[in-house]
Structures are given as structure tokens and as C-alpha cells.
Design a protein around this motif. Structure first.
Motif, PDB file in Angstrom:
ATOM      1  N   PHE A  50      52.118 -38.195 -19.687  1.00 32.56           N
ATOM      2  CA  PHE A  50      53.350 -38.192 -18.890  1.00 32.56           C
ATOM      3  C   PHE A  50      54.313 -39.331 -19.262  1.00 32.56           C
ATOM      4  O   PHE A  50      55.371 -39.462 -18.655  1.00 32.56           O
ATOM      5  CB  PHE A  50      53.009 -38.325 -17.402  1.00 32.56           C
TER       6      PHE A  50
ATOM      7  N   PHE B 176      61.467 -31.916 -15.603  1.00 27.55           N
ATOM      8  CA  PHE B 176      60.395 -30.918 -15.603  1.00 27.55           C
ATOM      9  C   PHE B 176      60.818 -29.663 -16.362  1.00 27.55           C
ATOM     10  O   PHE B 176      59.980 -28.960 -16.931  1.00 27.55           O
ATOM     11  CB  PHE B 176      60.016 -30.538 -14.172  1.00 27.55           C
TER      12      PHE B 176
ATOM     13  N   ARG C 144      53.908 -30.791 -19.309  1.00 25.36           N
ATOM     14  CA  ARG C 144      52.968 -29.925 -18.599  1.00 25.36           C
ATOM     15  C   ARG C 144      52.118 -30.787 -17.684  1.00 25.36           C
ATOM     16  O   ARG C 144      51.974 -32.000 -17.879  1.00 25.36           O
ATOM     17  CB  ARG C 144      52.076 -29.184 -19.584  1.00 25.36           C
ATOM     18  N   TRP C 145      51.540 -30.138 -16.668  1.00 24.30           N
ATOM     19  CA  TRP C 145      50.591 -30.833 -15.805  1.00 24.30           C
ATOM     20  C   TRP C 145      49.197 -30.712 -16.402  1.00 24.30           C
ATOM     21  O   TRP C 145      48.991 -30.037 -17.427  1.00 24.30           O
ATOM     22  CB  TRP C 145      50.658 -30.276 -14.379  1.00 24.30           C
TER      23      TRP C 145
ATOM     24  N   ILE D 236      55.098 -28.864 -14.453  1.00 22.21           N
ATOM     25  CA  ILE D 236      54.916 -29.926 -13.457  1.00 22.21           C
ATOM     26  C   ILE D 236      55.659 -29.557 -12.182  1.00 22.21           C
ATOM     27  O   ILE D 236      56.787 -29.080 -12.216  1.00 22.21           O
ATOM     28  CB  ILE D 236      55.432 -31.273 -13.993  1.00 22.21           C
TER      29      ILE D 236
ATOM     30  N   THR E  56      53.051 -32.428  -7.029  1.00 25.46           N
ATOM     31  CA  THR E  56      51.872 -32.883  -7.776  1.00 25.46           C
ATOM     32  C   THR E  56      52.184 -34.172  -8.540  1.00 25.46           C
ATOM     33  O   THR E  56      51.327 -35.037  -8.699  1.00 25.46           O
ATOM     34  CB  THR E  56      51.391 -31.809  -8.766  1.00 25.46           C
ATOM     35  N   TYR E  57      53.423 -34.289  -9.002  1.00 18.16           N
ATOM     36  CA  TYR E  57      53.797 -35.487  -9.764  1.00 18.16           C
ATOM     37  C   TYR E  57      54.032 -36.687  -8.850  1.00 18.16           C
ATOM     38  O   TYR E  57      53.596 -37.801  -9.136  1.00 18.16           O
ATOM     39  CB  TYR E  57      55.052 -35.204 -10.582  1.00 18.16           C
TER      40      TYR E  57
ATOM     41  N   PRO F  61      50.376 -38.995 -11.324  1.00 20.23           N
ATOM     42  CA  PRO F  61      50.003 -38.915 -12.736  1.00 20.23           C
ATOM     43  C   PRO F  61      48.924 -39.907 -13.105  1.00 20.23           C
ATOM     44  O   PRO F  61      48.361 -39.836 -14.183  1.00 20.23           O
ATOM     45  CB  PRO F  61      51.337 -39.218 -13.453  1.00 20.23           C
TER      46      PRO F  61
END
Length: 326
Positions: A202, A220, A301-302, A308, A312-313, A320
Motif C-alpha cells: 500500500f 482507489f 488492490r486489497w 480497496i 477496510t483501508y 493496512p
């Protein structure tokens, strides 16, 4: 034609030609005086009052409104606020994310207070009491958005001639204003610390954010084809936007694409990132959840090999720094 009718008595003529008042079956029951007039469409309208003076005043008011072209059917205001709210929400021409927010704000903050009330019964004092209550429990942004929704619904009521004027526009209604915040740019040391704190997967995110001024959703949605290494520019063409529980591609903020300079060091960082982490082929609908799908080679990408998501980020469980996929 307009007149005031006595509902409790009526005039009869005796056999000798004399007239007299007699009681009707409604004598002593309900309101006595009925104001009767004909609206601009030729329909007879009426409203009952306890006092004759009030009925006469109503006749005069209706006559003046008709003469000025300002006539509004008194019964129109009996419509429930919730019915008008549904019409207003359905009529909004806004992006899907904004519409979802309006619906959420209405359901959570506006409807509980006003939905079941007749529109004509809502006074400026009621609106101000509602604003004051919201302000005691929520932040300024939420209060302002809730008031925007409320005011929009009342504007529709005025436009559709349900009421003459909006109680939300009364001078007594005061909505809190967001205090101006001084923007202080991060120091180079702080930017470097944030970049170094990101895991390698990231790390390019804060680098591009700092170098090119992209917003989170734009980062993103950044694709390899948006990077022009020869001209040293980024073409900001889309963002990934959350719509309810799902996501879609959408135009950047203010619905405008733009081109921003890409410093040499940032361009080299993109090349290094792509050499280690292949772009993510990602298809999402355009602008709305049932929009036509578009496919792009996303730079980021996650950990679950999906695009992403902001929660979640940024969220604590999806940081991350965490090795646990969201």
C-alpha cells in the motif's frame, strides 16, 4: 360568489308571509358558521368556524387571494409530510451516493418528527425545536444535511401549492454553521513517516496522494492507463464510490475529470510498484449499481485481491497495518 351560512338556524316563511328563524338539527352541535366560496376552477369550497367574524374574514382572504392569483386550496395542506417526502426524494436528480444519503438522513432524522403530520400544521417554531434537538445530539454536517432535506420537501409543497410559504424559511429558524477550519499542510517529515508506516503493498497510495493531491476514492480508482509516463501527468478520470453496501466507478468529485502533474520521483515509484504488484483487473458498474460495467487495470488492490474499500483501508480492523483481510 361567496357567503357565510348559519348552520344552527334557517329562515322560514309563515303562512302570513312573515319570516322567522328556526333551529336546525345541528343546533348546538359543532361549529356554527360556514364560510363558502368558489375557487378559480369553479368548485365550491367551505370551512366552518365557531365565530361569524372568523368566517367573514376567511371569505375576504379567499377573495383577495383569488384576485391576486395566490389562491391555494385550504384542504391541500392536509396532505401528510411523509407523502410529500416520498415525492421529493423520488424527484431528485443527483448522483446515487447523494440520493442514498438523502434517503438515510430522511429516514433517521426527519421522518420520525414530521412524517405523520399534516404539512399545514407544521410551524416555524416546530422546525426550530427540531433543529435545536438535532444540534444537541449530532454534528453540524448532519444537522445541515437534515435541514437541506426538510427545506427541499417544503419547497416542493410550496411549488405544488400545498402551502403558501415554507416554515423552514422563517427568520426564526436558525441552523448552525460549520466553523471555518484552518488548513495546515503536513510537514515533509510527517508525510515521510506516513509513507514509511504503510506496508509495501500500500506504500504507493500515500506517495501518489501527497505528490498529486488525489482524494481517497480517486486513489482507489486509479488505473495504470491513467498514468502518462512520457508527459509525466496523471489523468484523474474516476473514483470508486460506495453506494449502500456496494461500490461503483464514478466521475471524480464535482463530476469533472482533471489532469495533474506527476513528479519524476512519483513516476518512478509507480514503475517500481507495478513491477512487483501486477494491476488488478476490476469490473464495476458505472455511476450506479445497475450501470453498465467498466473494466480497468487498477494500481491498488486489497489483501483479498479485490479493489480497496474505504472502510477496510481506514477502519481500525481493516488498517493496512493489519495482515487480516477485510
Amino acid at each position: 360568489m361567496a357567503f357565510v351560512k348559519d348552520l344552527w338556524t334557517r329562515t322560514v316563511r309563515d303562512s302570513d308571509g312573515k319570516t322567522r328563524k328556526v333551529k336546525t338539527t345541528r343546533y348546538g352541535k359543532g361549529k356554527r358558521w360556514l364560510a363558502v366560496w368558489v375557487d378559480p376552477d369553479g368548485n365550491e369550497r367551505s370551512t366552518a368556524y365557531d365565530r361569524k367574524a372568523d368566517a367573514e374574514r376567511k371569505i375576504a382572504t379567499m377573495g383577495a387571494d383569488i384576485a391576486r392569483g395566490d389562491y391555494i386550496d385550504p384542504n391541500a395542506g392536509k396532505v401528510l409530510f411523509g407523502e410529500l417526502a416520498e415525492r421529493w426524494l423520488a424527484s431528485r436528480i443527483v448522483d446515487p451516493a447523494t440520493k442514498i444519503r438523502y434517503e438515510y438522513i430522511h429516514r433517521l432524522h426527519v421522518a420520525p418528527t414530521f412524517a405523520k403530520r399534516q404539512v399545514k400544521s407544521i410551524k416555524p417554531s416546530h422546525v426550530q425545536a427540531w433543529v435545536s434537538d438535532l444540534s444537541s445530539r449530532f454534528g453540524t454536517s448532519t444537522v445541515q444535511t437534515a435541514f437541506l432535506v426538510l427545506q427541499g420537501i417544503f419547497n416542493l409543497a410550496v411549488a405544488d401549492e400545498v402551502i403558501k410559504c415554507s416554515p423552514a424559511k422563517s427568520p426564526i429558524v436558525q441552523v448552525p454553521k460549520r466553523a471555518a477550519e484552518e488548513i495546515i499542510a503536513w510537514s515533509d517529515e510527517r508525510v515521510s513517516a506516513v509513507i514509511d508506516a504503510h506496508p509495501p503493498l500500500f506504500r504507493l497510495l500515500p506517495m501518489i496522494g501527497a505528490a498529486c493531491g488525489l482524494r481517497q476514492g480517486e486513489l482507489f480508482g486509479l488505473a495504470l492507463e491513467d498514468v502518462d509516463f512520457e508527459e509525466r501527468v496523471l489523468r484523474v478520470r474516476r473514483q470508486i464510490k460506495k453506494l449502500g453496501s456496494d461500490h461503483a466507478y464514478a466521475l471524480p468529485k464535482n463530476d469533472r475529470e482533471r489532469v495533474v502533474p506527476l513528479p519524476d520521483w512519483a513516476a518512478e515509484a509507480v514503475k517500481r510498484h507495478v513491477s512487483v504488484y501486477r494491476p488488478l483487473v476490476c469490473s464495476l458498474p458505472w455511476e450506479k449499481l445497475d450501470g453498465k460495467p467498466r473494466t480497468h487495470n487498477l494500481l491498488f488492490r486489497w489483501t483479498d485481491d479485490r479493489h480497496i474499500r474505504s472502510l477496510t483501508y481506514s477502519g481500525p480492523s481493516g488498517s493496512p497495518h493489519s495482515s487480516k483481510p477485510a
